[in-house]
Write a protein that holds these residues in place. Structure first.
Motif, mmCIF file in Angstrom:
data_model
loop_
_atom_site.group_PDB
_atom_site.id
_atom_site.type_symbol
_atom_site.label_atom_id
_atom_site.label_comp_id
_atom_site.label_asym_id
_atom_site.label_seq_id
_atom_site.Cartn_x
_atom_site.Cartn_y
_atom_site.Cartn_z
ATOM 1 N N GLU A 189 9.460 -25.504 7.273
ATOM 2 C CA GLU A 189 10.782 -25.738 6.700
ATOM 3 C C GLU A 189 10.858 -25.311 5.238
ATOM 4 N N SER A 190 9.717 -25.302 4.551
ATOM 5 C CA SER A 190 9.681 -24.839 3.163
ATOM 6 C C SER A 190 8.305 -24.283 2.855
ATOM 7 N N GLU A 191 8.269 -23.280 1.984
ATOM 8 C CA GLU A 191 6.996 -22.656 1.643
ATOM 9 C C GLU A 191 7.186 -21.789 0.407
ATOM 10 N N THR A 192 6.106 -21.592 -0.333
ATOM 11 C CA THR A 192 6.110 -20.651 -1.446
ATOM 12 C C THR A 192 5.306 -19.427 -1.027
ATOM 13 N N LEU A 193 5.966 -18.294 -0.925
ATOM 14 C CA LEU A 193 5.338 -17.055 -0.473
ATOM 15 C C LEU A 193 4.858 -16.251 -1.678
ATOM 16 N N THR A 194 3.681 -15.676 -1.557
ATOM 17 C CA THR A 194 3.173 -14.777 -2.597
ATOM 18 C C THR A 194 2.811 -13.445 -1.953
ATOM 19 N N GLY A 195 2.866 -12.400 -2.726
ATOM 20 C CA GLY A 195 2.504 -11.079 -2.219
ATOM 21 C C GLY A 195 2.628 -10.049 -3.320
ATOM 22 N N TYR A 196 2.609 -8.782 -2.916
ATOM 23 C CA TYR A 196 2.719 -7.676 -3.872
ATOM 24 C C TYR A 196 3.741 -6.681 -3.355
ATOM 25 N N ILE A 197 4.560 -6.198 -4.256
ATOM 26 C CA ILE A 197 5.662 -5.316 -3.870
ATOM 27 C C ILE A 197 5.480 -3.937 -4.497
ATOM 28 N N THR A 198 5.762 -2.911 -3.718
ATOM 29 C CA THR A 198 5.668 -1.528 -4.178
ATOM 30 C C THR A 198 6.998 -0.844 -3.910
ATOM 31 N N LYS A 199 7.517 -0.119 -4.889
ATOM 32 C CA LYS A 199 8.829 0.506 -4.749
ATOM 33 C C LYS A 199 8.714 2.007 -4.583
ATOM 34 N N ASP A 200 9.451 2.538 -3.612
ATOM 35 C CA ASP A 200 9.607 3.981 -3.428
ATOM 36 C C ASP A 200 10.940 4.357 -4.061
ATOM 37 N N GLU A 201 10.890 4.912 -5.276
ATOM 38 C CA GLU A 201 12.100 5.216 -6.026
ATOM 39 C C GLU A 201 12.999 6.203 -5.288
ATOM 40 N N SER A 202 12.392 7.178 -4.635
ATOM 41 C CA SER A 202 13.178 8.227 -3.981
ATOM 42 C C SER A 202 14.013 7.679 -2.830
ATOM 43 N N LYS A 203 13.509 6.637 -2.169
ATOM 44 C CA LYS A 203 14.219 6.056 -1.029
ATOM 45 C C LYS A 203 14.918 4.734 -1.376
ATOM 46 N N ASN A 204 14.716 4.266 -2.612
ATOM 47 C CA ASN A 204 15.232 2.954 -3.021
ATOM 48 C C ASN A 204 14.841 1.893 -1.997
ATOM 49 N N LEU A 205 13.549 1.861 -1.697
ATOM 50 C CA LEU A 205 13.009 0.989 -0.664
ATOM 51 C C LEU A 205 11.715 0.374 -1.179
ATOM 52 N N VAL A 206 11.470 -0.894 -0.843
ATOM 53 C CA VAL A 206 10.230 -1.526 -1.266
ATOM 54 C C VAL A 206 9.439 -1.978 -0.041
ATOM 55 N N THR A 207 8.135 -2.099 -0.241
ATOM 56 C CA THR A 207 7.261 -2.636 0.804
ATOM 57 C C THR A 207 6.449 -3.777 0.211
ATOM 58 N N VAL A 208 6.117 -4.739 1.068
ATOM 59 C CA VAL A 208 5.376 -5.918 0.631
ATOM 60 C C VAL A 208 4.013 -5.938 1.301
ATOM 61 N N SER A 209 2.981 -6.208 0.513
ATOM 62 C CA SER A 209 1.619 -6.321 1.044
ATOM 63 C C SER A 209 1.008 -7.632 0.587
ATOM 64 N N GLU A 210 -0.006 -8.096 1.325
ATOM 65 C CA GLU A 210 -0.667 -9.348 0.962
ATOM 66 C C GLU A 210 -1.589 -9.159 -0.234
ATOM 67 N N ASN A 211 -2.159 -7.950 -0.349
ATOM 68 C CA ASN A 211 -3.125 -7.685 -1.410
ATOM 69 C C ASN A 211 -2.572 -6.678 -2.414
ATOM 70 N N GLU A 212 -3.071 -6.744 -3.611
ATOM 71 C CA GLU A 212 -2.639 -5.849 -4.675
ATOM 72 C C GLU A 212 -3.109 -4.423 -4.397
ATOM 73 N N ILE A 213 -2.194 -3.478 -4.555
ATOM 74 C CA ILE A 213 -2.544 -2.069 -4.435
ATOM 75 C C ILE A 213 -2.024 -1.343 -5.664
ATOM 76 N N GLU A 214 -2.427 -0.101 -5.835
ATOM 77 C CA GLU A 214 -2.040 0.650 -7.021
ATOM 78 C C GLU A 214 -0.514 0.751 -7.126
ATOM 79 N N GLY A 215 0.006 0.405 -8.280
ATOM 80 C CA GLY A 215 1.438 0.494 -8.518
ATOM 81 C C GLY A 215 2.239 -0.710 -8.062
ATOM 82 N N SER A 216 1.584 -1.694 -7.468
ATOM 83 C CA SER A 216 2.300 -2.864 -6.961
ATOM 84 C C SER A 216 2.468 -3.930 -8.050
#
Length: 313
Positions: A189-216
């Protein structure tokens, strides 16, 4: 010689920043050189680029007119829509209820039908803002939300308030809550989510991953399920970080895309997500100067369109 008397909306800025905003034709390198040569003075004394100017200060510029062409003041905002929903207002700020589908700022295609233009028109027609009398300040928005997301945006009427709010937002001393309709039933019913987000500027789209990656960049999203019906959940979100498309992508990454958000996996396939910034709370942890009176105040859009659509089906 050009003389400028610093006004209240110019006060508290660095000298170099003020001059850059005031004069289109004064190159940055030339400005620094002329300050060093004492051809730009404050109160008849030698100045420095980082010097903070205050109301009533007199800036003298011993430069040619070709270097001191002031930025043209355009009144395009007078063509902006007049309908603006103000849910709270005082002498420093106005809390604006942005409609879904409206831009906060120009995007390269649309320049006039924006929230900032309507806000400028609103203040101009009230007589609270007189651009012809300002050296450098124009009304601003302290925060922004996506075009197809509606809700509370902070309009700012003076430079001192804008500077404070920028700092408070950066320090996460302004809490922002969103209402959304998400697909499916949540396990918790409730939770605090953590993750890492990476943005593709050309597509104006982001992706979420559990672990840190370059540029996230790290993201933290807290949710609370308020109700569930017909395969859909009414969810309140608290943004603990503010990244592009964070709510949309983060909930989609755990299998609960926002209703009508085809960009991030909604089975309904439309591209107008059910998301509304419905509540804002000022929670200052340090001095807020002229805005101290806002501390602990909370503002909410009671008749939130997302809540209505959830219950009306």
């Amino acid at each position: 010689m050009k003389q400028i008397i610093v006004k209240s909306n110019d006060s508290g800025q660095r000298l170099d920043k003020f001059l850059q905003k005031t004069y289109d034709s004064l190159p940055k390198s030339m400005m620094f050189k002329q300050i060093r040569k004492k051809n730009i003075k404050v109160n008849k004394k030698r100045a420095t680029p980082e010097q903070i100017i205050n109301e009533g200060d007199v800036i003298e510029l011993y430069l040619g007119d070709d270097l001191l062409r002031e930025k043209e003041k355009h009144f395009d905002f007078l063509s902006a829509p007049k309908d603006i929903d103000v849910i709270y207002e005082d002498e420093n700020i106005a809390l604006l209820n942005k409609k879904q589908g409206q831009l906060c700022h120009p995007d390269g295609k649309e320049y006039v039908n924006t929230l900032i233009a309507s806000f400028k028109r609103y203040l101009y027609e009230k007589g609270e803002w007189k651009p012809e009398e300002e050296n450098s300040f124009t009304p601003a928005l302290a925060n922004r939300i996506d075009r197809n997301t509606g809700g509370i945006v902070i309009g700012v009427k003076n430079y001192r308030a804008l500077k404070i709010l920028n700092e408070k937002i950066k320090k996460r001393e302004i809490e922002k809550y969103y209402l959304t309709i998400a697909e499916g039933k949540f396990k918790s019913e409730s939770e605090t989510l953590t993750g890492y987000i990476t943005k593709d500027e050309s597509k104006n789209l982001v992706t979420v991953s559990e672990n840190e990656i370059e540029g996230s960049k790290q993201i933290v999203t807290r949710y609370r399920v308020l109700d569930y019906r017909d395969g859909l959940s009414l969810v309140e979100i608290e943004l603990l970080t503010g990244r592009t498309h964070q709510i949309r992508a983060h909930l989609a990454s755990i299998g609960h895309p926002l209703l009508n958000d085809g960009k991030y996996g909604s089975v309904h396939g439309r591209f107008k997500q059910e998301l509304y910034s419905h509540k804002l709370r000022f929670n200052f942890k340090s001095d807020a100067g002229i805005l101290n009176y806002l501390d602990r105040k909370e503002f909410e859009i009671g008749d939130c369109p997302v809540r209505k659509r959830f219950y009306e089906g």
